[in-house]
Design a protein around this motif. Structure first.
Motif, PDB file in Angstrom:
ATOM      1  N   ALA A 118       0.834  -1.210   0.000  1.00 15.13           N
ATOM      2  CA  ALA A 118       0.000   0.000   0.000  1.00 15.13           C
ATOM      3  C   ALA A 118       0.867   1.258   0.000  1.00 15.13           C
ATOM      4  O   ALA A 118       1.869   1.315   0.709  1.00 15.13           O
ATOM      5  CB  ALA A 118      -0.929  -0.006   1.209  1.00 15.13           C
ATOM      6  N   PRO A 119       0.511   2.247  -0.817  1.00 12.84           N
ATOM      7  CA  PRO A 119       1.361   3.447  -0.914  1.00 12.84           C
ATOM      8  C   PRO A 119       1.315   4.273   0.373  1.00 12.84           C
ATOM      9  O   PRO A 119       0.296   4.320   1.051  1.00 12.84           O
ATOM     10  CB  PRO A 119       0.727   4.236  -2.067  1.00 12.84           C
ATOM     11  CG  PRO A 119      -0.702   3.802  -2.082  1.00 12.84           C
ATOM     12  CD  PRO A 119      -0.702   2.365  -1.637  1.00 12.84           C
TER      13      PRO A 119
ATOM     14  N   LEU B  73     -15.508  12.884   0.187  1.00 11.33           N
ATOM     15  CA  LEU B  73     -14.060  12.717   0.160  1.00 11.33           C
ATOM     16  C   LEU B  73     -13.695  12.377   1.601  1.00 11.33           C
ATOM     17  O   LEU B  73     -13.604  13.248   2.456  1.00 11.33           O
ATOM     18  CB  LEU B  73     -13.364  14.010  -0.287  1.00 11.33           C
ATOM     19  CG  LEU B  73     -13.505  14.379  -1.761  1.00 11.33           C
ATOM     20  CD1 LEU B  73     -12.891  15.752  -2.025  1.00 11.33           C
ATOM     21  CD2 LEU B  73     -12.873  13.316  -2.667  1.00 11.33           C
ATOM     22  N   ALA B  74     -13.533  11.088   1.867  1.00  9.34           N
ATOM     23  CA  ALA B  74     -13.357  10.633   3.251  1.00  9.34           C
ATOM     24  C   ALA B  74     -11.926  10.876   3.721  1.00  9.34           C
ATOM     25  O   ALA B  74     -10.963  10.617   2.995  1.00  9.34           O
ATOM     26  CB  ALA B  74     -13.725   9.165   3.364  1.00  9.34           C
ATOM     27  N   LEU B  75     -11.829  11.367   4.956  1.00 12.57           N
ATOM     28  CA  LEU B  75     -10.526  11.602   5.583  1.00 12.57           C
ATOM     29  C   LEU B  75     -10.334  10.695   6.795  1.00 12.57           C
ATOM     30  O   LEU B  75      -9.202  10.388   7.176  1.00 12.57           O
ATOM     31  CB  LEU B  75     -10.410  13.069   6.036  1.00 12.57           C
ATOM     32  CG  LEU B  75     -10.724  14.143   4.985  1.00 12.57           C
ATOM     33  CD1 LEU B  75     -10.743  15.527   5.619  1.00 12.57           C
ATOM     34  CD2 LEU B  75      -9.686  14.091   3.867  1.00 12.57           C
ATOM     35  N   ASP B  76     -11.447  10.294   7.403  1.00 12.58           N
ATOM     36  CA  ASP B  76     -11.402   9.530   8.653  1.00 12.58           C
ATOM     37  C   ASP B  76     -12.181   8.218   8.553  1.00 12.58           C
ATOM     38  O   ASP B  76     -13.162   8.133   7.815  1.00 12.58           O
ATOM     39  CB  ASP B  76     -12.035  10.343   9.795  1.00 12.58           C
ATOM     40  CG  ASP B  76     -11.228  11.575  10.158  1.00 12.58           C
ATOM     41  OD1 ASP B  76     -10.008  11.598   9.873  1.00 12.58           O
ATOM     42  OD2 ASP B  76     -11.818  12.514  10.726  1.00 12.58           O
ATOM     43  N   PHE B  77     -11.721   7.246   9.312  1.00 17.98           N
ATOM     44  CA  PHE B  77     -12.465   6.009   9.523  1.00 17.98           C
ATOM     45  C   PHE B  77     -12.596   5.840  11.033  1.00 17.98           C
ATOM     46  O   PHE B  77     -11.599   5.929  11.749  1.00 17.98           O
ATOM     47  CB  PHE B  77     -11.734   4.805   8.909  1.00 17.98           C
ATOM     48  CG  PHE B  77     -12.540   3.543   8.947  1.00 17.98           C
ATOM     49  CD1 PHE B  77     -13.461   3.255   7.939  1.00 17.98           C
ATOM     50  CD2 PHE B  77     -12.400   2.631   9.999  1.00 17.98           C
ATOM     51  CE1 PHE B  77     -14.221   2.085   7.977  1.00 17.98           C
ATOM     52  CE2 PHE B  77     -13.155   1.466  10.027  1.00 17.98           C
ATOM     53  CZ  PHE B  77     -14.066   1.190   9.021  1.00 17.98           C
ATOM     54  N   LEU B  78     -13.809   5.645  11.536  1.00 18.37           N
ATOM     55  CA  LEU B  78     -14.061   5.589  12.984  1.00 18.37           C
ATOM     56  C   LEU B  78     -13.472   6.814  13.688  1.00 18.37           C
ATOM     57  O   LEU B  78     -12.865   6.689  14.758  1.00 18.37           O
ATOM     58  CB  LEU B  78     -13.513   4.285  13.584  1.00 18.37           C
ATOM     59  CG  LEU B  78     -14.350   3.029  13.297  1.00 18.37           C
ATOM     60  CD1 LEU B  78     -13.625   1.773  13.752  1.00 18.37           C
ATOM     61  CD2 LEU B  78     -15.711   3.110  13.990  1.00 18.37           C
ATOM     62  N   ASN B  79     -13.629   7.968  13.067  1.00 22.15           N
ATOM     63  CA  ASN B  79     -13.243   9.261  13.645  1.00 22.15           C
ATOM     64  C   ASN B  79     -11.743   9.468  13.847  1.00 22.15           C
ATOM     65  O   ASN B  79     -11.336  10.398  14.534  1.00 22.15           O
ATOM     66  CB  ASN B  79     -13.985   9.522  14.962  1.00 22.15           C
ATOM     67  CG  ASN B  79     -15.489   9.554  14.744  1.00 22.15           C
ATOM     68  OD1 ASN B  79     -15.966  10.205  13.809  1.00 22.15           O
ATOM     69  ND2 ASN B  79     -16.233   8.841  15.567  1.00 22.15           N
ATOM     70  N   VAL B  80     -10.920   8.614  13.241  1.00 26.43           N
ATOM     71  CA  VAL B  80      -9.478   8.889  13.233  1.00 26.43           C
ATOM     72  C   VAL B  80      -8.997   8.843  11.777  1.00 26.43           C
ATOM     73  O   VAL B  80      -9.614   8.170  10.948  1.00 26.43           O
ATOM     74  CB  VAL B  80      -8.663   7.899  14.120  1.00 26.43           C
ATOM     75  CG1 VAL B  80      -9.036   8.058  15.585  1.00 26.43           C
ATOM     76  CG2 VAL B  80      -8.859   6.468  13.675  1.00 26.43           C
TER      77      VAL B  80
ATOM     78  N   LEU C  55      -7.647   8.146   8.181  1.00 28.80           N
ATOM     79  CA  LEU C  55      -7.493   6.903   7.425  1.00 28.80           C
ATOM     80  C   LEU C  55      -6.058   6.426   7.534  1.00 28.80           C
ATOM     81  O   LEU C  55      -5.134   7.240   7.569  1.00 28.80           O
ATOM     82  CB  LEU C  55      -7.798   7.155   5.946  1.00 28.80           C
ATOM     83  CG  LEU C  55      -9.224   7.491   5.547  1.00 28.80           C
ATOM     84  CD1 LEU C  55      -9.263   7.936   4.086  1.00 28.80           C
ATOM     85  CD2 LEU C  55     -10.137   6.295   5.760  1.00 28.80           C
ATOM     86  N   THR C  56      -5.859   5.107   7.569  1.00 25.82           N
ATOM     87  CA  THR C  56      -4.504   4.565   7.544  1.00 25.82           C
ATOM     88  C   THR C  56      -4.134   4.278   6.087  1.00 25.82           C
ATOM     89  O   THR C  56      -5.011   4.205   5.221  1.00 25.82           O
ATOM     90  CB  THR C  56      -4.421   3.286   8.385  1.00 25.82           C
ATOM     91  OG1 THR C  56      -5.414   2.373   7.910  1.00 25.82           O
ATOM     92  CG2 THR C  56      -4.670   3.584   9.857  1.00 25.82           C
ATOM     93  N   ALA C  57      -2.828   4.108   5.831  1.00 25.92           N
ATOM     94  CA  ALA C  57      -2.335   3.976   4.455  1.00 25.92           C
ATOM     95  C   ALA C  57      -3.095   2.937   3.629  1.00 25.92           C
ATOM     96  O   ALA C  57      -3.589   3.258   2.544  1.00 25.92           O
ATOM     97  CB  ALA C  57      -0.838   3.701   4.457  1.00 25.92           C
ATOM     98  N   PRO C  58      -3.239   1.692   4.115  1.00 24.24           N
ATOM     99  CA  PRO C  58      -3.881   0.694   3.245  1.00 24.24           C
ATOM    100  C   PRO C  58      -5.349   1.004   2.939  1.00 24.24           C
ATOM    101  O   PRO C  58      -5.874   0.559   1.928  1.00 24.24           O
ATOM    102  CB  PRO C  58      -3.772  -0.606   4.040  1.00 24.24           C
ATOM    103  CG  PRO C  58      -3.032  -0.325   5.276  1.00 24.24           C
ATOM    104  CD  PRO C  58      -2.802   1.127   5.397  1.00 24.24           C
TER     105      PRO C  58
END
Ligand SMILES: Nc1nc2c(c(=O)[nH]1)N[C@H]1C(S)=C(S)[C@@H](COP(=O)(O)O)O[C@H]1N2
Ligand SMILES: [Mo]
Length: 240
Positions: free
Chosen positions: A86-87, A182-189, A191-194
């Protein structure tokens, strides 16, 4: 268009979709006298099918939402390579580049994107491979962003290019859908690289492969942009 026409179109579109599904994978057209003719015919059918799906798409119908207790955590990774590949995009220097029919093409830093209104959603993510998960994403509504940058929303397509070379594109009606972000967060933190850091498209009215991760460029255009899987024969519209 009257109801009967719509009903007929729906049937026709389903029949064509079915036809495409039952004939495309594992087909044996090598044996046929004119394989490229068959190929062209199937591609024409798919394009027609896309037009039908676009006609039937209701921009006001919301995708189902779910309680937080149903979120799949950790989420399920998928890409055209292994998770270890993952980049990595540096969030500090990240810039979202803009192109095509847009008035203000200034690139956007992550801080600037976080300064815009944010919306959250708990929706189901459906991959064409046959699995589905529920996730909680938040970020900037794409409709808001497109208006903010002066995008020509009469254009047909919004296209995306990603840090890993992946690319995809969506129709404007789906881009303007209220749950497309345009999502920046997953579960309010963040996004992680993958899973698409720092910015990914989350569009619950489309199948998983139309949710590009780690987006570096966004463009608005009338020229058909295709996509990584779309160009290999996957249905372009792919509503979910
Ligand atoms: N940049 C990038 N985005 C991508 C892909 C990819 O390979 N690269 N794969 C797509 C596919 S097929 C799926 S199912 C989802 C998987 O998203 P997830 O890893 O967050 O579950 O990402 C989509 N977006
Ligand atoms: Mo997918």
């Amino acid at each position: 268009m009257n109801k009967l026409d719509l009903g007929r179109r729906k049937l026709l579109s389903r029949a064509l979709a079915l036809g495409a599904i039952t004939t495309l994978p594992g087909c044996d057209f090598e044996d046929l006298a004119h394989p490229d003719l068959v190929d062209r015919f199937l591609r024409t059918m798919l394009a027609f099918n896309d037009e039908m799906q676009a006609l039937l798409f209701n921009p006001h119908t919301l995708a189902p939402t779910f309680p937080a207790s149903m979120v799949t955590n950790p989420p399920r990774f998928n890409a055209y390579y292994d998770i270890s590949m993952a980049p990595m995009v540096d969030p500090a220097t990240y810039q979202l580049e803009l192109g095509g029919q847009i008035q203000d093409k200034q690139p956007w830093t992550l801080a600037a994107l976080r300064g815009l209104p944010q919306e959250g959603q708990i929706t189901r993510f459906i991959c064409v491979e046959g699995w589905r998960v529920i996730g909680q994403w938040s970020g900037v509504p794409l409709a808001y962003f497109l208006h903010r940058i002066g995008a020509d929303t009469t254009c047909k397509y919004v296209s995306f290019k990603c840090a890993d070379g992946y690319y995809s594109s969506i129709d404007m009606a789906s881009a303007l859908h209220p749950q497309t972000i345009l999502a920046l967060d997953f579960l309010n933190v963040p996004l992680t690289a993958p899973f698409g850091a720092p910015v990914r498209l989350r569009i619950p009215v489309k199948l998983g492969f139309k949710n590009p991760k780690s987006i570096m460029q966004l463009a608005v255009t009338n020229t058909y942009p295709g996509g990584y899987w779309e160009d290999q024969g996957y249905d372009w519209f792919s509503g979910s």
